[in-house]
Design an enzyme around this catalytic site. Structure first.
Site, PDB file in Angstrom:
ATOM      1  N   ARG A  52       0.785  -1.230   0.000  1.00 36.76           N
ATOM      2  CA  ARG A  52       0.000   0.000   0.000  1.00 36.76           C
ATOM      3  C   ARG A  52       0.817   1.281   0.000  1.00 36.76           C
ATOM      4  O   ARG A  52       0.578   2.201  -0.790  1.00 36.76           O
ATOM      5  CB  ARG A  52      -0.916   0.083   1.244  1.00 36.76           C
ATOM      6  N   THR A  53       1.753   1.372   0.934  1.00 36.93           N
ATOM      7  CA  THR A  53       2.406   2.670   1.148  1.00 36.93           C
ATOM      8  C   THR A  53       3.202   3.085  -0.086  1.00 36.93           C
ATOM      9  O   THR A  53       3.054   4.204  -0.588  1.00 36.93           O
ATOM     10  CB  THR A  53       3.314   2.598   2.392  1.00 36.93           C
ATOM     11  N   LYS A  81      25.290  -3.641  -1.551  1.00 43.92           N
ATOM     12  CA  LYS A  81      26.768  -3.660  -1.591  1.00 43.92           C
ATOM     13  C   LYS A  81      27.340  -2.955  -0.364  1.00 43.92           C
ATOM     14  O   LYS A  81      28.543  -2.743  -0.275  1.00 43.92           O
ATOM     15  CB  LYS A  81      27.262  -2.944  -2.848  1.00 43.92           C
ATOM     16  N   ARG A 102      11.116   3.923   3.612  1.00 45.89           N
ATOM     17  CA  ARG A 102      10.786   2.912   4.631  1.00 45.89           C
ATOM     18  C   ARG A 102      12.042   2.123   4.960  1.00 45.89           C
ATOM     19  O   ARG A 102      12.797   1.750   4.050  1.00 45.89           O
ATOM     20  CB  ARG A 102       9.698   1.967   4.127  1.00 45.89           C
ATOM     21  N   HIS A 130       4.873   5.514  11.757  1.00 43.42           N
ATOM     22  CA  HIS A 130       4.420   5.434  10.351  1.00 43.42           C
ATOM     23  C   HIS A 130       3.421   6.590  10.159  1.00 43.42           C
ATOM     24  O   HIS A 130       2.223   6.399  10.061  1.00 43.42           O
ATOM     25  CB  HIS A 130       3.757   4.080  10.129  1.00 43.42           C
TER      26      HIS A 130
HETATM   27  N1   CP Z   1      -0.259   0.016   5.831  1.00 39.29           N
HETATM   28  C1   CP Z   1       0.951  -0.309   5.320  1.00 39.29           C
HETATM   29  O1   CP Z   1       1.977   0.237   5.713  1.00 39.29           O
HETATM   30  O2   CP Z   1       0.913  -1.270   4.359  1.00 39.29           O
HETATM   31  P1   CP Z   1       2.182  -1.743   3.507  1.00 39.29           P
HETATM   32  O3   CP Z   1       3.127  -2.410   4.481  1.00 39.29           O
HETATM   33  O4   CP Z   1       1.666  -2.670   2.473  1.00 39.29           O
HETATM   34  O5   CP Z   1       2.805  -0.514   2.926  1.00 39.29           O
END
Ligand code: CP
Length: 311
Positions: A52-53, A81, A102, A130
């Protein structure tokens, strides 16, 4: 001024509400936003997996008319590397105007921001925060309840490692009044002390069945296999909370069920058809909110209100 979104409360309350308002404008008149980020480029640097993100950030930038570059996993970049986050960000800022990053380690988005001359969005750092998920969670709560004050929210599952829980809890407690929290988890997966503030009205319990009737929002979470040291350790908690149609019978008629996803087995498919299930709304709202977030950090004015999102 260069701004980042590293923690959910990095924007003021006014800025956060302005972001939600622009996201709503986008949802109603998306055609007004089609070219606002033309010639701008988003880099998605994902050292940890995502559906999603990453995809919603990339779609958000494309819907604003901008471009997208980046990597979906550390393995396909020079990180494999041994390249550091510091060097990676100094390279990427030569190509992009904004970054969504991320990482599986806490604090890595903050570290990146210290070396960056372009805005950094923390798209999840380990089990810490998050914040862009928080923005879409707020949007969905407001959509469902019509308010962000005065409600009862229960967070259920892995509260120790659940970064979406940490971020949403912080902002609700800092900016909104009359929020009552129920933290529903096994003893070993309790909410970490650092996220429990003195002024918070909260109750810690381990049973969902006897708590669900008190809630306006139920925020389910996955037990996060990737954060445990062994599969055996994870298996002790897997399946400990399962929201099903029977449990939903005890919930208020207007309670909303949120989940950041991915789900494993903690909400049965039978709940999906219940109108109180709001988790696919969250996914849709994530697109509008992330479009607004990119606009906010790139200093793009909302064409409908004529306002900038950040002060
Ligand atoms: N909600 C969320 O962070 O989903 P993903 O891990 O798929 O990005």
């Amino acid at each position: 001024m260069l701004r980042h979104l590293l923690e959910s409360h990095n924007f003021t309350k006014d800025e956060t509400e302005s972001l939600l308002m622009v996201a709503e404008n986008i949802s109603k008149q998306p055609e007004e936003y089609r070219e606002l980020a033309k010639y701008k480029r988003l880099a998605t640097l994902f050292y940890e997996s995502s559906t999603r993100t990453r995809i919603s950030f990339e779609t958000a930038m494309q819907k604003l008319g901008g471009d997208v570059i980046g990597f979906p996993s550390a393995e396909v970049s020079s990180v494999s590397k041994g390249e550091s986050v510091e060097d990676t960000i100094r390279v990427i800022q030569c190509y992009a105007d904004i970054v969504a990053m991320r990482h599986n380690k806490e604090g890595m988005a903050r570290l990146a921001s210290e070396y960056s001359r372009i805005p950094i969005i923390n798209a999840g750092d380990g089990s810490n925060e998050h914040p862009s998920q928080t923005m879409l969670d707020l949007y969905t709560i407001k959509q469902r309840l019509g308010r962000l004050d005065n409600f009862v929210i229960g967070f259920c599952g892995d509260l120790k490692f659940g970064r979406t829980v940490h971020s949403l809890t912080q902002i609700l407690n800092k900016y909104y009044s009359g929020i009552e929290f129920y933290f529903i988890s096994p003893e070993e997966l309790k909410m970490p002390d650092r996220f429990l503030e003195k002024n918070m009205k909260y109750t810690e319990v381990n049973d969902l069945e006897t708590t669900i009737d008190k809630l306006d929002i139920l925020y389910m979470t996955r037990i996060q296999q990737e954060r445990f040291s062994s599969k055996e350790e994870y298996m002790r908690f897997n399946g400990v909370y399962v929201l099903d149609e029977d449990k939903m019978k005890h919930a208020k008629n207007n309670m909303a069920v949120l989940h950041p996803f991915p789900r494993v087995n903690e909400i049965t498919l039978g709940v999906d058809k219940d109108p109180r299930a709001a988790y696919f709304d969250q996914v849709q709202n994530g697109l509008y909110v992330r479009m607004a977030l990119i606009m906010a950090l790139l200093g793009i004015k909302d064409p409908i209100s004529g306002q900038f999102i950040l002060n």
